[in-house]
Design a protein around this motif. Structure first.
Motif, PDB file in Angstrom:
ATOM      1  N   ALA A  22     -18.526   9.700  -7.271  1.00 27.33           N
ATOM      2  CA  ALA A  22     -19.160   9.054  -6.122  1.00 27.33           C
ATOM      3  C   ALA A  22     -18.316   7.881  -5.628  1.00 27.33           C
ATOM      4  N   ALA A  23     -17.795   7.071  -6.565  1.00 25.32           N
ATOM      5  CA  ALA A  23     -16.948   5.943  -6.182  1.00 25.32           C
ATOM      6  C   ALA A  23     -15.672   6.425  -5.490  1.00 25.32           C
ATOM      7  N   LEU A  24     -15.081   7.499  -6.015  1.00 22.08           N
ATOM      8  CA  LEU A  24     -13.880   8.066  -5.398  1.00 22.08           C
ATOM      9  C   LEU A  24     -14.171   8.550  -3.984  1.00 22.08           C
ATOM     10  N   ILE A  25     -15.293   9.264  -3.829  1.00 18.96           N
ATOM     11  CA  ILE A  25     -15.640   9.799  -2.510  1.00 18.96           C
ATOM     12  C   ILE A  25     -15.801   8.663  -1.504  1.00 18.96           C
ATOM     13  N   TYR A  26     -16.465   7.581  -1.925  1.00 17.94           N
ATOM     14  CA  TYR A  26     -16.638   6.463  -0.997  1.00 17.94           C
ATOM     15  C   TYR A  26     -15.296   5.844  -0.622  1.00 17.94           C
ATOM     16  N   ALA A  27     -14.433   5.584  -1.609  1.00 18.67           N
ATOM     17  CA  ALA A  27     -13.143   4.954  -1.328  1.00 18.67           C
ATOM     18  C   ALA A  27     -12.298   5.819  -0.392  1.00 18.67           C
ATOM     19  N   ILE A  28     -12.284   7.136  -0.646  1.00 23.53           N
ATOM     20  CA  ILE A  28     -11.520   8.038   0.213  1.00 23.53           C
ATOM     21  C   ILE A  28     -12.136   8.094   1.612  1.00 23.53           C
ATOM     22  N   ALA A  29     -13.467   8.101   1.687  1.00 24.72           N
ATOM     23  CA  ALA A  29     -14.134   8.131   2.990  1.00 24.72           C
ATOM     24  C   ALA A  29     -13.786   6.881   3.797  1.00 24.72           C
ATOM     25  N   ALA A  30     -13.743   5.726   3.138  1.00 21.96           N
ATOM     26  CA  ALA A  30     -13.358   4.501   3.843  1.00 21.96           C
ATOM     27  C   ALA A  30     -11.927   4.607   4.366  1.00 21.96           C
ATOM     28  N   GLY A  31     -11.027   5.180   3.556  1.00 16.22           N
ATOM     29  CA  GLY A  31      -9.657   5.371   4.007  1.00 16.22           C
ATOM     30  C   GLY A  31      -9.572   6.315   5.196  1.00 16.22           C
ATOM     31  N   MET A  78     -20.792  -3.386   3.133  1.00 17.51           N
ATOM     32  CA  MET A  78     -22.033  -4.118   2.914  1.00 17.51           C
ATOM     33  C   MET A  78     -23.147  -3.183   2.459  1.00 17.51           C
ATOM     34  N   LEU A  79     -23.207  -1.986   3.056  1.00 15.08           N
ATOM     35  CA  LEU A  79     -24.273  -1.041   2.726  1.00 15.08           C
ATOM     36  C   LEU A  79     -24.130  -0.465   1.325  1.00 15.08           C
ATOM     37  N   TYR A 105     -26.694   7.749  -3.379  1.00  9.66           N
ATOM     38  CA  TYR A 105     -26.694   6.823  -2.247  1.00  9.66           C
ATOM     39  C   TYR A 105     -25.265   6.516  -1.806  1.00  9.66           C
ATOM     40  N   THR A 106     -24.358   6.322  -2.758  1.00  7.86           N
ATOM     41  CA  THR A 106     -22.955   6.027  -2.439  1.00  7.86           C
ATOM     42  C   THR A 106     -22.317   7.158  -1.659  1.00  7.86           C
ATOM     43  N   VAL A 107     -22.574   8.388  -2.079  1.00  7.93           N
ATOM     44  CA  VAL A 107     -22.034   9.549  -1.373  1.00  7.93           C
ATOM     45  C   VAL A 107     -22.614   9.634   0.038  1.00  7.93           C
ATOM     46  N   ALA A 108     -23.887   9.305   0.185  1.00  4.27           N
ATOM     47  CA  ALA A 108     -24.510   9.333   1.507  1.00  4.27           C
ATOM     48  C   ALA A 108     -23.852   8.325   2.442  1.00  4.27           C
ATOM     49  N   ALA A 158     -20.817   7.270   2.187  1.00  2.41           N
ATOM     50  CA  ALA A 158     -19.480   7.803   2.464  1.00  2.41           C
ATOM     51  C   ALA A 158     -19.527   8.787   3.627  1.00  2.41           C
ATOM     52  N   PHE A 159     -20.536   9.646   3.652  1.00  5.94           N
ATOM     53  CA  PHE A 159     -20.648  10.611   4.743  1.00  5.94           C
ATOM     54  C   PHE A 159     -20.985   9.926   6.063  1.00  5.94           C
ATOM     55  N   LEU A 160     -21.734   8.828   6.017  1.00  9.14           N
ATOM     56  CA  LEU A 160     -22.005   8.080   7.241  1.00  9.14           C
ATOM     57  C   LEU A 160     -20.727   7.475   7.812  1.00  9.14           C
ATOM     58  N   LEU A 161     -19.811   7.087   6.930  1.00  3.12           N
ATOM     59  CA  LEU A 161     -18.542   6.515   7.393  1.00  3.12           C
ATOM     60  C   LEU A 161     -17.715   7.529   8.172  1.00  3.12           C
ATOM     61  N   VAL A 162     -17.625   8.752   7.663  1.00  5.97           N
ATOM     62  CA  VAL A 162     -16.751   9.755   8.287  1.00  5.97           C
ATOM     63  C   VAL A 162     -17.496  10.620   9.289  1.00  5.97           C
ATOM     64  N   SER A 163     -18.780  10.362   9.480  1.00  7.71           N
ATOM     65  CA  SER A 163     -19.556  11.163  10.424  1.00  7.71           C
ATOM     66  C   SER A 163     -19.183  10.810  11.855  1.00  7.71           C
ATOM     67  N   ARG A 164     -19.724  11.586  12.792  1.00  4.05           N
ATOM     68  CA  ARG A 164     -19.542  11.315  14.210  1.00  4.05           C
ATOM     69  C   ARG A 164     -20.795  10.681  14.803  1.00  4.05           C
TER      70      ARG A 164
END
Length: 281
Positions: free
Chosen positions: A121-130, A163-164, A189-192, A194-200
């Protein structure tokens, strides 16, 4: 006397936009880069404090890094000190402060109790932010921008994502002890996020030039800002938790407002005629 260091050329060695090349440059050109470097230092220090189990200070440093990272570009524009060098520095700072630092602090605080699931989950979030930041950089190079680009973000912006994603930490500070079930829930929640970051998802930015405030509401709004800052100082984690939940609750309203104005989202985000266009973070 020459030093062994290369000269500082903010816009590259071939740039002549600032006139003749001098041995000295105005101090104002360095100020935004100093703020960016301080932001990186704060984010990395937050990671260190998390590994030392000093979690409140760690979260404070990560939020400080996000704040500094959010103002360096604005200060650069205010001082007329924008440069290609500063833009590259800012991009590197963004991935540290909005991606790596929050993910590691969250992992050390609670996600590690979910073992591999928490780390994924932490990896997915970090990659999503990138990915979110890379998409922003690519889209910002478009010459033709939609007229409403200052009104909406495309997906949750990276600073808000940082922040979220720390919401499980805020809740933990309020007395909910980290446990394996809580770690699993925090991972989901972290994965969710992450998906909000890369969503449209269209997210209202509040930067629209057409936004106006009635004169009779200016003073009450100023008082509300003072009240928010006061509660943030006195009830930090409660205020941050409420802020994060409140931000999440506003997302459907922003998307609905966009859909009413501009219709459905286009199918191909790479299309140069795409309605979703660059935003400023």
């Amino acid at each position: 006397m020459e030093t062994p260091f290369p000269p500082y050329e903010p816009n590259g060695p071939n740039d002549e936009a600032r006139g003749p090349r001098l041995r000295e440059i105005p101090l104002r050109l360095i100020v935004p880069n100093v703020i960016t470097v301080l932001a990186i230092c704060a984010g990395l220090t937050g990671i260190r404090l998390a590994f030392e189990n000093r979690y409140e200070l760690a979260v404070g440093m990560v939020l400080l890094a996000a704040f500094l990272d959010g103002i360096d570009g604005r200060i650069a524009r205010l001082l007329k000190a924008t440069s290609k060098f500063g833009a590259q520095m800012d991009s590197l700072a963004d991935i540290v402060n909005f991606g790596v630092a929050p993910a590691l602090v969250l992992y050390v605080f609670v996600l590690d109790q979910a073992r591999s699931f928490g780390w994924i989950a932490a990896l997915i979030y970090a990659i999503a932010a990138g990915l979110r930041l890379a998409r922003f950089n690519v889209m910002a190079e478009r010459e033709v921008k939609a007229s409403w680009q200052s009104e909406y973000f495309v997906g949750v912006p990276a600073p808000a994502g940082a922040m979220l994603v720390l919401l499980p930490v805020y809740v933990g500070f309020l007395g909910l002890a980290p446990s394996a079930p809580y770690a699993v829930a925090a991972s989901i929640y972290t994965v969710a996020i992450a998906f909000l970051l890369v969503s449209r998802l269209p997210v209202w930015s509040g930067k629209s030039e057409g936004s106006r405030i009635r004169r009779d509401l200016v003073l009450p709004i100023l008082l509300l800002v003072v009240l928010y800052v006061a509660t943030l100082m006195s009830f930090t984690w409660e205020t941050l938790a409420v802020t994060a939940v409140g931000y999440l609750l506003t997302l459907p309203f922003g998307a609905r407002s966009w859909q009413r104005k501009y219709g459905d989202w286009p199918a191909d985000p790479a299309d140069p005629d795409d309605r979703i266009s660059p935003e400023g973070e």
